[in-house]
Design an enzyme around this catalytic site. Structure first.
Site, PDB file in Angstrom:
ATOM      1  N   GLU A  59       0.711  -1.598  -0.402  1.00 58.92           N
ATOM      2  CA  GLU A  59       0.199   0.116  -0.335  1.00 58.92           C
ATOM      3  C   GLU A  59       0.879   1.156   0.049  1.00 58.92           C
ATOM      4  O   GLU A  59       0.079   2.346  -0.294  1.00 58.92           O
ATOM      5  CB  GLU A  59      -1.548  -0.386   1.316  1.00 58.92           C
ATOM      6  CG  GLU A  59      -1.945  -1.249   1.446  1.00 58.92           C
ATOM      7  CD  GLU A  59      -1.979  -2.219   1.222  1.00 58.92           C
ATOM      8  OE1 GLU A  59      -0.836  -2.701   2.266  1.00 58.92           O
ATOM      9  OE2 GLU A  59      -2.224  -3.209   0.927  1.00 58.92           O
ATOM     10  N   THR A  87       6.520 -18.426   0.541  1.00 60.32           N
ATOM     11  CA  THR A  87       5.953 -18.789  -1.108  1.00 60.32           C
ATOM     12  C   THR A  87       6.460 -17.614  -1.665  1.00 60.32           C
ATOM     13  O   THR A  87       6.928 -16.943  -0.865  1.00 60.32           O
ATOM     14  CB  THR A  87       4.882 -18.671  -0.249  1.00 60.32           C
ATOM     15  OG1 THR A  87       4.148 -17.270  -0.092  1.00 60.32           O
ATOM     16  CG2 THR A  87       3.647 -20.069   0.669  1.00 60.32           C
ATOM     17  N   HIS A  89       4.305 -14.900  -2.282  1.00 64.22           N
ATOM     18  CA  HIS A  89       4.345 -13.221  -1.973  1.00 64.22           C
ATOM     19  C   HIS A  89       5.328 -12.247  -1.946  1.00 64.22           C
ATOM     20  O   HIS A  89       4.935 -11.615  -1.947  1.00 64.22           O
ATOM     21  CB  HIS A  89       3.520 -14.233  -0.291  1.00 64.22           C
ATOM     22  CG  HIS A  89       2.764 -12.837  -0.014  1.00 64.22           C
ATOM     23  ND1 HIS A  89       1.677 -12.708  -0.669  1.00 64.22           N
ATOM     24  CD2 HIS A  89       2.812 -12.286   1.156  1.00 64.22           C
ATOM     25  CE1 HIS A  89       0.840 -11.324  -0.249  1.00 64.22           C
ATOM     26  NE2 HIS A  89       1.929 -11.440   1.122  1.00 64.22           N
ATOM     27  N   ARG A 128      19.981  -3.596   9.505  1.00 63.09           N
ATOM     28  CA  ARG A 128      19.178  -3.205   9.048  1.00 63.09           C
ATOM     29  C   ARG A 128      18.221  -1.680   9.217  1.00 63.09           C
ATOM     30  O   ARG A 128      18.012  -0.867   8.994  1.00 63.09           O
ATOM     31  CB  ARG A 128      19.103  -2.784   7.228  1.00 63.09           C
ATOM     32  CG  ARG A 128      20.439  -3.838   7.161  1.00 63.09           C
ATOM     33  CD  ARG A 128      19.683  -5.077   5.574  1.00 63.09           C
ATOM     34  NE  ARG A 128      20.471  -5.298   5.210  1.00 63.09           N
ATOM     35  CZ  ARG A 128      21.247  -6.876   5.784  1.00 63.09           C
ATOM     36  NH1 ARG A 128      20.889  -7.449   7.259  1.00 63.09           N
ATOM     37  NH2 ARG A 128      22.675  -7.241   5.201  1.00 63.09           N
TER      38      ARG A 128
HETATM   39  N1  INI Z   1       3.593  -6.478   3.895  1.00 63.66           N
HETATM   40  C1  INI Z   1       4.581  -6.132   4.296  1.00 63.66           C
HETATM   41  O1  INI Z   1       5.129  -4.799   4.764  1.00 63.66           O
HETATM   42  N2  INI Z   1       5.668  -6.811   4.752  1.00 63.66           N
HETATM   43  C2  INI Z   1       5.476  -8.055   4.109  1.00 63.66           C
HETATM   44  O2  INI Z   1       6.773  -9.496   5.519  1.00 63.66           O
HETATM   45  C3  INI Z   1       4.470  -8.429   4.182  1.00 63.66           C
HETATM   46  N3  INI Z   1       3.921  -9.945   4.089  1.00 63.66           N
HETATM   47  O3  INI Z   1       5.404 -11.001   4.340  1.00 63.66           O
HETATM   48  O4  INI Z   1       2.930 -10.725   3.367  1.00 63.66           O
HETATM   49  C4  INI Z   1       3.773  -7.882   3.640  1.00 63.66           C
HETATM   50  N4  INI Z   1       1.500  -8.782   3.416  1.00 63.66           N
HETATM   51  C5  INI Z   1       0.724  -7.066   3.560  1.00 63.66           C
HETATM   52  C6  INI Z   1       1.212  -7.047   1.698  1.00 63.66           C
HETATM   53  O5  INI Z   1       2.030  -5.582   1.825  1.00 63.66           O
HETATM   54  C7  INI Z   1      -0.579  -5.852   1.674  1.00 63.66           C
HETATM   55  O6  INI Z   1      -0.922  -5.993   2.907  1.00 63.66           O
HETATM   56  C8  INI Z   1      -1.193  -6.796   2.004  1.00 63.66           C
HETATM   57  O7  INI Z   1      -1.402  -8.044   0.406  1.00 63.66           O
HETATM   58  C9  INI Z   1      -2.686  -6.678   1.642  1.00 63.66           C
HETATM   59  O8  INI Z   1      -3.062  -5.350  -0.024  1.00 63.66           O
END
Ligand code: INI
Length: 157
Positions: A59, A87, A89, A128
């Site tokens: 976002e 995964t 993702h 970091r």
């Molecule tokens: N969002 C992150 O900021 N960091 C992550 O590691 C992460 N993982 O691992 O899933 C993550 N997922 C949420 C994504 O940014 C969205 O908020 C969600 O998909 C809704 O749109």
């Protein structure tokens, strides 16, 4: 006569918008602290720094775009942490965050700094965000000041 342009690190008079993700708040909170501290130490007034919190890194670009559109900021600092899981993702979230943030900057002409950790482990992210690997929030904040001043210097030529 050729000219050499550079942006200094003097933040006096600049207005900065921070966009920070809530995911991995343990690390991202440290990035926000580091960014705020760096901005203020470089002369940005505390009340010239606004912050918007988003659910996750995916976002970040949309809210960075909104902050650019209201025309109040000289630069935007995006902060977050994406940590690789089992995964693919990670690749989607990190890739879209990076692409989207770059796009907002290119399309608007307002500097948008990429202070997003993309790590294989929580340990790497902790390193970091204020320990032995430095603080990506500090780096992004100083890049934002430098870029805002660089664009001003080119405009003024
Ligand atoms: N969002 C992150 O900021 N960091 C992550 O590691 C992460 N993982 O691992 O899933 C993550 N997922 C949420 C994504 O940014 C969205 O908020 C969600 O998909 C809704 O749109």
């Amino acid at each position: 006569m050729s000219q050499v342009f550079s942006g200094d690190l003097v933040g006096t008079g600049l207005r900065i918008g921070i966009v920070a993700s809530r995911w991995n708040d343990f690390m991202v909170g440290k990035l926000v602290e580091g960014a705020r501290d760096a901005l203020v130490r470089h002369g940005v007034s505390d009340d010239a720094i606004d912050i918007a919190h988003v659910p996750g890194c995916f976002e970040l670009p949309l809210v960075a775009k909104k902050m650019v559109e209201i025309g109040r900021y000289d630069a935007i600092v995006c902060l977050g942490a994406v940590i690789r899981g089992a995964t693919p993702h990670f690749d989607y979230v990190a890739g879209e965050a990076a692409r989207g943030i770059a796009r907002v900057g290119l399309e608007s002409g307002v500097p948008v700094a990429f202070g997003v950790l993309t790590c294989d482990s929580v340990e790497q992210a902790i390193e970091r965000s204020g320990s032995k690997g430095g603080n990506k929030g500090v780096e992004a904040a100083t890049a934002a000041i430098e870029m805002a001043n660089l664009l001003r210097a080119i405009d003024a030529a």
